[in-house]
Enzyme design. Sequence first.
Site, PDB file in Angstrom:
ATOM      1  N   ASN A   1      -8.930  19.875  -6.842  1.00 37.29           N
ATOM      2  CA  ASN A   1     -10.322  20.238  -7.146  1.00 37.29           C
ATOM      3  C   ASN A   1     -10.327  21.500  -8.003  1.00 37.29           C
ATOM      4  O   ASN A   1     -10.083  22.594  -7.501  1.00 37.29           O
ATOM      5  CB  ASN A   1     -11.079  20.483  -5.826  1.00 37.29           C
ATOM      6  CG  ASN A   1     -12.484  21.000  -6.070  1.00 37.29           C
ATOM      7  OD1 ASN A   1     -13.018  20.892  -7.182  1.00 37.29           O
ATOM      8  ND2 ASN A   1     -13.092  21.569  -5.038  1.00 37.29           N
TER       9      ASN A   1
ATOM     10  N   LYS B   1     -12.768  22.915  -9.356  1.00 41.55           N
ATOM     11  CA  LYS B   1     -14.016  23.675  -9.217  1.00 41.55           C
ATOM     12  C   LYS B   1     -14.588  23.997 -10.605  1.00 41.55           C
ATOM     13  O   LYS B   1     -14.500  23.166 -11.505  1.00 41.55           O
ATOM     14  CB  LYS B   1     -13.787  24.939  -8.382  1.00 41.55           C
ATOM     15  CG  LYS B   1     -13.036  24.639  -7.086  1.00 41.55           C
ATOM     16  CD  LYS B   1     -13.087  25.773  -6.111  1.00 41.55           C
ATOM     17  CE  LYS B   1     -12.138  25.513  -4.961  1.00 41.55           C
ATOM     18  NZ  LYS B   1     -12.559  26.078  -3.712  1.00 41.55           N
TER      19      LYS B   1
ATOM     20  N   HIS C   1     -18.732  18.516  -0.729  1.00 39.71           N
ATOM     21  CA  HIS C   1     -17.880  19.715  -0.667  1.00 39.71           C
ATOM     22  C   HIS C   1     -18.695  20.866  -0.086  1.00 39.71           C
ATOM     23  O   HIS C   1     -19.883  21.006  -0.368  1.00 39.71           O
ATOM     24  CB  HIS C   1     -17.373  20.062  -2.079  1.00 39.71           C
ATOM     25  CG  HIS C   1     -16.270  21.081  -2.026  1.00 39.71           C
ATOM     26  ND1 HIS C   1     -16.519  22.415  -1.850  1.00 39.71           N
ATOM     27  CD2 HIS C   1     -14.920  20.950  -2.098  1.00 39.71           C
ATOM     28  CE1 HIS C   1     -15.363  23.065  -1.824  1.00 39.71           C
ATOM     29  NE2 HIS C   1     -14.377  22.200  -1.970  1.00 39.71           N
TER      30      HIS C   1
ATOM     31  N   GLU D   1     -18.878  23.869  -0.812  1.00 36.63           N
ATOM     32  CA  GLU D   1     -19.518  24.763  -1.795  1.00 36.63           C
ATOM     33  C   GLU D   1     -20.845  24.168  -2.264  1.00 36.63           C
ATOM     34  O   GLU D   1     -21.709  24.904  -2.738  1.00 36.63           O
ATOM     35  CB  GLU D   1     -18.550  25.039  -2.958  1.00 36.63           C
ATOM     36  CG  GLU D   1     -17.451  26.001  -2.511  1.00 36.63           C
ATOM     37  CD  GLU D   1     -16.153  25.921  -3.280  1.00 36.63           C
ATOM     38  OE1 GLU D   1     -16.108  25.290  -4.350  1.00 36.63           O
ATOM     39  OE2 GLU D   1     -15.156  26.488  -2.775  1.00 36.63           O
TER      40      GLU D   1
ATOM     41  N   GLU E   1     -12.149  19.994   5.805  1.00 39.36           N
ATOM     42  CA  GLU E   1     -12.005  21.286   5.130  1.00 39.36           C
ATOM     43  C   GLU E   1     -12.796  22.348   5.885  1.00 39.36           C
ATOM     44  O   GLU E   1     -14.013  22.515   5.636  1.00 39.36           O
ATOM     45  CB  GLU E   1     -12.554  21.195   3.707  1.00 39.36           C
ATOM     46  CG  GLU E   1     -11.857  20.181   2.840  1.00 39.36           C
ATOM     47  CD  GLU E   1     -11.965  20.600   1.379  1.00 39.36           C
ATOM     48  OE1 GLU E   1     -10.942  20.962   0.799  1.00 39.36           O
ATOM     49  OE2 GLU E   1     -13.081  20.597   0.841  1.00 39.36           O
TER      50      GLU E   1
ATOM     51  N   GLY F   1     -10.574  28.773  -0.060  1.00 41.26           N
ATOM     52  CA  GLY F   1     -10.522  29.876  -1.009  1.00 41.26           C
ATOM     53  C   GLY F   1     -10.315  31.239  -0.361  1.00 41.26           C
ATOM     54  O   GLY F   1     -10.482  32.268  -1.010  1.00 41.26           O
TER      55      GLY F   1
ATOM     56  N   SER G   1      -6.993  26.438   1.480  1.00 39.05           N
ATOM     57  CA  SER G   1      -5.892  27.358   1.183  1.00 39.05           C
ATOM     58  C   SER G   1      -4.504  26.727   1.343  1.00 39.05           C
ATOM     59  O   SER G   1      -3.561  27.382   1.783  1.00 39.05           O
ATOM     60  CB  SER G   1      -6.013  28.635   2.025  1.00 39.05           C
ATOM     61  OG  SER G   1      -7.220  29.315   1.704  1.00 39.05           O
TER      62      SER G   1
HETATM   63  C1  PEP Z   1     -11.279  23.057  -2.047  1.00 40.32           C
HETATM   64  O1  PEP Z   1     -11.849  23.455  -3.063  1.00 40.32           O
HETATM   65  O2  PEP Z   1     -11.575  21.963  -1.565  1.00 40.32           O
HETATM   66  C2  PEP Z   1     -10.264  23.908  -1.438  1.00 40.32           C
HETATM   67  C3  PEP Z   1      -9.652  23.481  -0.364  1.00 40.32           C
HETATM   68  O3  PEP Z   1     -10.022  25.107  -2.053  1.00 40.32           O
HETATM   69  P1  PEP Z   1      -8.758  26.083  -1.765  1.00 40.32           P
HETATM   70  O4  PEP Z   1      -7.522  25.229  -1.771  1.00 40.32           O
HETATM   71  O5  PEP Z   1      -8.791  27.061  -2.886  1.00 40.32           O
HETATM   72  O6  PEP Z   1      -8.979  26.700  -0.421  1.00 40.32           O
END
Ligand code: PEP
Length: 256
Positions: free
Chosen positions: A11, A13, A98, A100, A170, A176, A216
């Site tokens: 992803n 983003k 997601h 976000e 998630e 992040g 992460s």
């Molecule tokens: C994500 O954007 O779904 C995600 C898991 O981001 P990150 O790996 O940066 O935590």
Amino acid sequence: MSNRRPYVGGNWKMHGELAGAVEVTDNVAAAIGEAAEAVEVTLFPPFPYLQAVGDALRQCGIGLGGQDCSPHLEGAHTGQTSPAMIADLGGSAALIGHSERRNELGEPDALIAAKTRAALAASLQPVVCVGETMGEREAGIALQVVERQVRAALEGLSGAQVGTSVLAYEPVWAIGTGITATPDDAQSAHSMIRSLLGELYDDELADSVRIIYGGSVKAANAAELFSAPDVDGGLIGGASLKVDEFASICRAAVSA
Ligand code: PEP
């Protein structure tokens, strides 16, 4: 990991610019190489770069997806992107729900369910994201929140439709932040989701659906996370733009 084919999504983003997107794509394709046969890898670039990334990916076995899709199939919906448009550009998947988007844009469960249905109607593979906030975890309701989100997203879907979907656990506090769930915490959420699929559909379907972890994930922790029995790969944010890291994560999914 079981005999389910592992899945890794990248992803991106809202990062990067066109030239960098094409360069990363070329490099990811080269770095993953033959591992792309043993692990299903899909890149989710920003919408404006979908076509260029799709062109760069052609014939390398890596999939392309949108980071969202409209719940509508077409019409007067300014600023939205229909699932059919993603498919038209060579996309085969869409991230739905997601955190976000749930948190920054206030997307509710019902909208996420409608987007999931729209993606399926356009023959896209929905990658449906669920996960609790830190407040919900501290309140001891993490699994209830995740169960509610999964039930809502799958409302009214057939077993065949769920069978083509991917679920991504998630935890919001891990996205992040550099903090990851422990493999035990991830396993307990994934195993609850798999049991729920068994209850809503049947054990055969539950056993076949890929449930991936996001939050992460990096090369240094991927193997440990992916070794949990119900973790079938990962949704990778920050590390997906670092070619060597992402390729190592894909290889970790193959070896888990
Ligand atoms: C994500 O954007 O779904 C995600 C898991 O981001 P990150 O790996 O940066 O935590």
